[in-house]
Design a protein around this motif. Structure first.
Motif, PDB file in Angstrom:
ATOM      1  N   LYS A  16       0.841  -1.201   0.000  1.00  0.00           N
ATOM      2  CA  LYS A  16       0.000   0.000   0.000  1.00  0.00           C
ATOM      3  C   LYS A  16       0.879   1.255   0.000  1.00  0.00           C
ATOM      4  CE  LYS A  16      -0.963   0.457   5.004  1.00  0.00           C
ATOM      5  NZ  LYS A  16      -0.759   1.856   5.330  1.00  0.00           N
ATOM      6  N   ILE A  18       2.996   4.569  -0.799  1.00  0.00           N
ATOM      7  CA  ILE A  18       3.943   4.957  -1.850  1.00  0.00           C
ATOM      8  C   ILE A  18       4.452   3.721  -2.593  1.00  0.00           C
ATOM      9  CG2 ILE A  18       6.202   5.991  -2.266  1.00  0.00           C
ATOM     10  CD1 ILE A  18       5.670   7.781   0.238  1.00  0.00           C
ATOM     11  N   ASP A  37       5.773  -7.497   1.970  1.00  0.00           N
ATOM     12  CA  ASP A  37       5.054  -6.668   2.940  1.00  0.00           C
ATOM     13  C   ASP A  37       4.550  -7.572   4.065  1.00  0.00           C
ATOM     14  OD1 ASP A  37       3.775  -3.563   2.339  1.00  0.00           O
ATOM     15  OD2 ASP A  37       2.991  -4.668   4.069  1.00  0.00           O
ATOM     16  N   ALA A  62       6.565 -10.951   4.675  1.00  0.00           N
ATOM     17  CA  ALA A  62       7.791 -11.018   5.492  1.00  0.00           C
ATOM     18  C   ALA A  62       8.041  -9.664   6.140  1.00  0.00           C
ATOM     19  CB  ALA A  62       8.989 -11.399   4.618  1.00  0.00           C
ATOM     20  N   ASP A  63       8.774  -9.710   7.233  1.00  0.00           N
ATOM     21  CA  ASP A  63       9.210  -8.491   7.919  1.00  0.00           C
ATOM     22  C   ASP A  63      10.565  -8.102   7.333  1.00  0.00           C
ATOM     23  OD1 ASP A  63      10.248  -6.581   9.688  1.00  0.00           O
ATOM     24  OD2 ASP A  63       9.233  -7.475  11.405  1.00  0.00           O
ATOM     25  N   VAL A  64      10.656  -6.909   6.752  1.00  0.00           N
ATOM     26  CA  VAL A  64      11.906  -6.514   6.089  1.00  0.00           C
ATOM     27  C   VAL A  64      13.073  -6.364   7.056  1.00  0.00           C
ATOM     28  CG1 VAL A  64      10.837  -5.417   4.088  1.00  0.00           C
ATOM     29  CG2 VAL A  64      11.264  -4.061   6.169  1.00  0.00           C
ATOM     30  N   ASN A  90      11.659   0.344  -0.107  1.00  0.00           N
ATOM     31  CA  ASN A  90      10.680   1.380   0.264  1.00  0.00           C
ATOM     32  C   ASN A  90      10.132   1.225   1.672  1.00  0.00           C
ATOM     33  OD1 ASN A  90       8.232   3.263  -0.217  1.00  0.00           O
ATOM     34  ND2 ASN A  90       7.291   1.269   0.208  1.00  0.00           N
ATOM     35  N   GLY A  92       9.182   1.160   5.410  1.00  0.00           N
ATOM     36  CA  GLY A  92       9.710   1.942   6.522  1.00  0.00           C
ATOM     37  C   GLY A  92       8.575   2.410   7.399  1.00  0.00           C
ATOM     38  N   TYR A 159      13.867   8.018  13.689  1.00  0.00           N
ATOM     39  CA  TYR A 159      13.516   7.901  12.262  1.00  0.00           C
ATOM     40  C   TYR A 159      14.470   8.739  11.421  1.00  0.00           C
ATOM     41  CZ  TYR A 159      10.400   8.393   8.131  1.00  0.00           C
ATOM     42  OH  TYR A 159       9.849   8.415   6.868  1.00  0.00           O
ATOM     43  N   LYS A 163      16.902   7.291   8.541  1.00  0.00           N
ATOM     44  CA  LYS A 163      16.814   7.774   7.150  1.00  0.00           C
ATOM     45  C   LYS A 163      18.116   8.461   6.723  1.00  0.00           C
ATOM     46  CE  LYS A 163      12.552   6.481   6.133  1.00  0.00           C
ATOM     47  NZ  LYS A 163      12.362   5.305   5.250  1.00  0.00           N
ATOM     48  N   GLY A 189       9.120  14.674   0.888  1.00  0.00           N
ATOM     49  CA  GLY A 189       8.525  15.489   1.948  1.00  0.00           C
ATOM     50  C   GLY A 189       7.185  14.882   2.321  1.00  0.00           C
ATOM     51  N   ILE A 191       3.905  13.311   1.896  1.00  0.00           N
ATOM     52  CA  ILE A 191       3.238  12.579   0.824  1.00  0.00           C
ATOM     53  C   ILE A 191       1.922  12.031   1.363  1.00  0.00           C
ATOM     54  CG2 ILE A 191       3.421  10.705  -0.850  1.00  0.00           C
ATOM     55  CD1 ILE A 191       5.577  12.976  -1.140  1.00  0.00           C
TER      56      ILE A 191
HETATM   57  N1  LIG Z   1       4.236   9.402   3.473  1.00  0.00           N
HETATM   58  C1  LIG Z   1       5.190  10.293   3.666  1.00  0.00           C
HETATM   59  O1  LIG Z   1       4.923  11.491   3.877  1.00  0.00           O
HETATM   60  C2  LIG Z   1       6.638   9.881   3.594  1.00  0.00           C
HETATM   61  C3  LIG Z   1       7.624  10.888   3.529  1.00  0.00           C
HETATM   62  C4  LIG Z   1       8.972  10.512   3.453  1.00  0.00           C
HETATM   63  C5  LIG Z   1       9.318   9.178   3.448  1.00  0.00           C
HETATM   64  N2  LIG Z   1       8.346   8.227   3.554  1.00  0.00           N
HETATM   65  C6  LIG Z   1       8.789   6.824   3.537  1.00  0.00           C
HETATM   66  O2  LIG Z   1       8.155   6.165   2.452  1.00  0.00           O
HETATM   67  C7  LIG Z   1       8.002   4.781   2.756  1.00  0.00           C
HETATM   68  C8  LIG Z   1       6.557   4.383   2.519  1.00  0.00           C
HETATM   69  O3  LIG Z   1       5.741   5.190   3.363  1.00  0.00           O
HETATM   70  P1  LIG Z   1       4.153   5.291   3.163  1.00  0.00           P
HETATM   71  O4  LIG Z   1       3.771   6.676   3.527  1.00  0.00           O
HETATM   72  O5  LIG Z   1       3.749   4.715   1.871  1.00  0.00           O
HETATM   73  O6  LIG Z   1       3.702   4.348   4.378  1.00  0.00           O
HETATM   74  P2  LIG Z   1       2.492   3.278   4.454  1.00  0.00           P
HETATM   75  O7  LIG Z   1       2.380   2.959   5.895  1.00  0.00           O
HETATM   76  O8  LIG Z   1       1.303   3.782   3.714  1.00  0.00           O
HETATM   77  O9  LIG Z   1       3.083   2.036   3.671  1.00  0.00           O
HETATM   78  C9  LIG Z   1       4.217   1.375   4.147  1.00  0.00           C
HETATM   79  C10 LIG Z   1       4.158  -0.066   3.707  1.00  0.00           C
HETATM   80  O10 LIG Z   1       5.316  -0.724   4.234  1.00  0.00           O
HETATM   81  C11 LIG Z   1       4.895  -1.897   4.914  1.00  0.00           C
HETATM   82  N3  LIG Z   1       5.798  -2.181   6.012  1.00  0.00           N
HETATM   83  C12 LIG Z   1       6.015  -1.422   7.119  1.00  0.00           C
HETATM   84  N4  LIG Z   1       6.859  -2.042   7.942  1.00  0.00           N
HETATM   85  C13 LIG Z   1       7.187  -3.212   7.348  1.00  0.00           C
HETATM   86  C14 LIG Z   1       8.014  -4.291   7.726  1.00  0.00           C
HETATM   87  N5  LIG Z   1       8.670  -4.293   8.891  1.00  0.00           N
HETATM   88  N6  LIG Z   1       8.134  -5.342   6.883  1.00  0.00           N
HETATM   89  C15 LIG Z   1       7.468  -5.354   5.712  1.00  0.00           C
HETATM   90  N7  LIG Z   1       6.664  -4.359   5.308  1.00  0.00           N
HETATM   91  C16 LIG Z   1       6.523  -3.305   6.126  1.00  0.00           C
HETATM   92  C17 LIG Z   1       3.508  -1.571   5.422  1.00  0.00           C
HETATM   93  O11 LIG Z   1       2.764  -2.743   5.728  1.00  0.00           O
HETATM   94  C18 LIG Z   1       2.934  -0.782   4.258  1.00  0.00           C
HETATM   95  O12 LIG Z   1       2.355  -1.603   3.285  1.00  0.00           O
HETATM   96  C19 LIG Z   1       8.485   4.610   4.186  1.00  0.00           C
HETATM   97  O13 LIG Z   1       9.836   4.190   4.187  1.00  0.00           O
HETATM   98  C20 LIG Z   1       8.392   6.020   4.759  1.00  0.00           C
HETATM   99  O14 LIG Z   1       9.290   6.199   5.830  1.00  0.00           O
HETATM  100  C21 LIG Z   1       7.023   8.531   3.611  1.00  0.00           C
END
Ligand SMILES: NC(=O)c1ccc[n+]([C@@H]2O[C@H](COP(=O)([O-])OP(=O)(O)OC[C@H]3O[C@@H](n4cnc5c(N)ncnc54)[C@H](O)[C@@H]3O)[C@@H](O)[C@H]2O)c1
Length: 251
Positions: A16, A18, A37, A62-64, A90, A92, A159, A163, A189, A191
């Protein structure tokens, strides 16, 4: 890409948000995609969307943060599809706790999900990329690696440290793995995903006043950059990090 048959991407956290948006864009570009995921239902939904675009999709629950499954997953992908061309690290998760609130376990977990995961999957896929003589790795950092995340209630120092560590890992691996494998990082930034974080939900109008382009970003905005770094040819870019934030000047 240098090899016209190159067309296998791995997207961690691709179920899900990004990751999903980027996985769909890579599929639209013609790549088959493996998703990793924790969320089985969301993995199945995104797999269906990728297959509806005419591409193949493998999913792995799986857990990354775990090393051994990463190695097994990469072996499975190479076993089934014969190659790995793109790795998008991706997955995080932010951590809202400050220095005097966070436990040792919570700090370690933040580092493991965000930073160690990049090591786990780079270590797993690089042998296949080296055997092919080419590969692209894109690591998900954050604007917080630069700003420290001071205005955000969802992401504090642990965090930001994870990062920022990704930027060091990216530059160092670019040197170690080049010229065959190009390694870059992206720093988004704010998102707005399908489940926007609590800060965006509560303060979007106010936050947008600090963004020159006057809106939060979307997964599609990030997907355009990821597609470029993953597939553009020729490419003379490695070891870099790209801020993609609409110029969030009020950090
Ligand atoms: N949304 C933002 O504003 C933003 C800004 C900068 C960076 N980010 C980074 O972008 C990435 C995606 O963020 P997002 O906003 O889409 O978050 P989100 O929570 O919508 O999606 C993250 C996905 O990663 C999966 N995930 C989380 N931990 C996991 C693990 N231990 N093992 C396997 N899968 C795991 C989740 O289940 C989820 O499907 C992250 O690394 C986040 O730090 C997000």
């Amino acid at each position: 890409m240098s090899n016209p048959e190159a067309r296998v991407a791995i997207v961690t956290g691709g179920a899900k948000g990004i990751g999903r948006g980027c996985a769909l864009e890579l599929a639209r570009t013609g790549l088959d995609v493996a998703l990793i995921d924790l969320l089985e239902d969301e993995l199945a939904r995104t797999k269906g969307e990728i297959e509806a675009l005419g591409r193949r999709c493998l999913t792995f629950t799986a857990d990354v943060a775990d090393f051994a499954p990463a190695q097994q997953i990469a072996a499975d992908i190479v076993g089934q599809w014969g190659r790995i061309d793109v790795l998008f690290n991706n997955a995080g998760k932010a951590n809202p706790k400050g220095l005097l609130e966070i436990s040792e376990e919570e700090f370690d977990r933040t580092i493991d999900i965000n930073l160690k995961s990049c090591f786990n999957y780079c270590r797993a896929v690089v042998p296949a990329m080296q055997a092919q003589g080419a590969g692209r790795i894109i690591n998900m950092s954050s604007i917080n690696a630069h700003s420290g995340g001071v205005t955000s209630a969802v992401s504090k120092f642990s965090y930001a440290a994870a990062k920022a560590g990704i930027l060091g890992l990216t530059r160092s691996l670019a040197k170690e793995l080049g010229p065959q494998i190009m390694v870059n990082a992206i720093c988004p930034g704010l998102i707005k995903t399908e489940t926007p974080n609590a800060v965006i939900k509560a303060r979007e109008a106010e936050l947008v006043t600090g963004i020159v382009l006057n809106r939060c970003g979307t997964p599609q905005d990030i997907a355009q950059l990821v597609k470029f770094l993953a597939t553009s040819e020729p490419m003379f870019i490695t070891g870099q990090d790209f801020i993609i934030d609409g110029f969030q000047w009020k950090l």
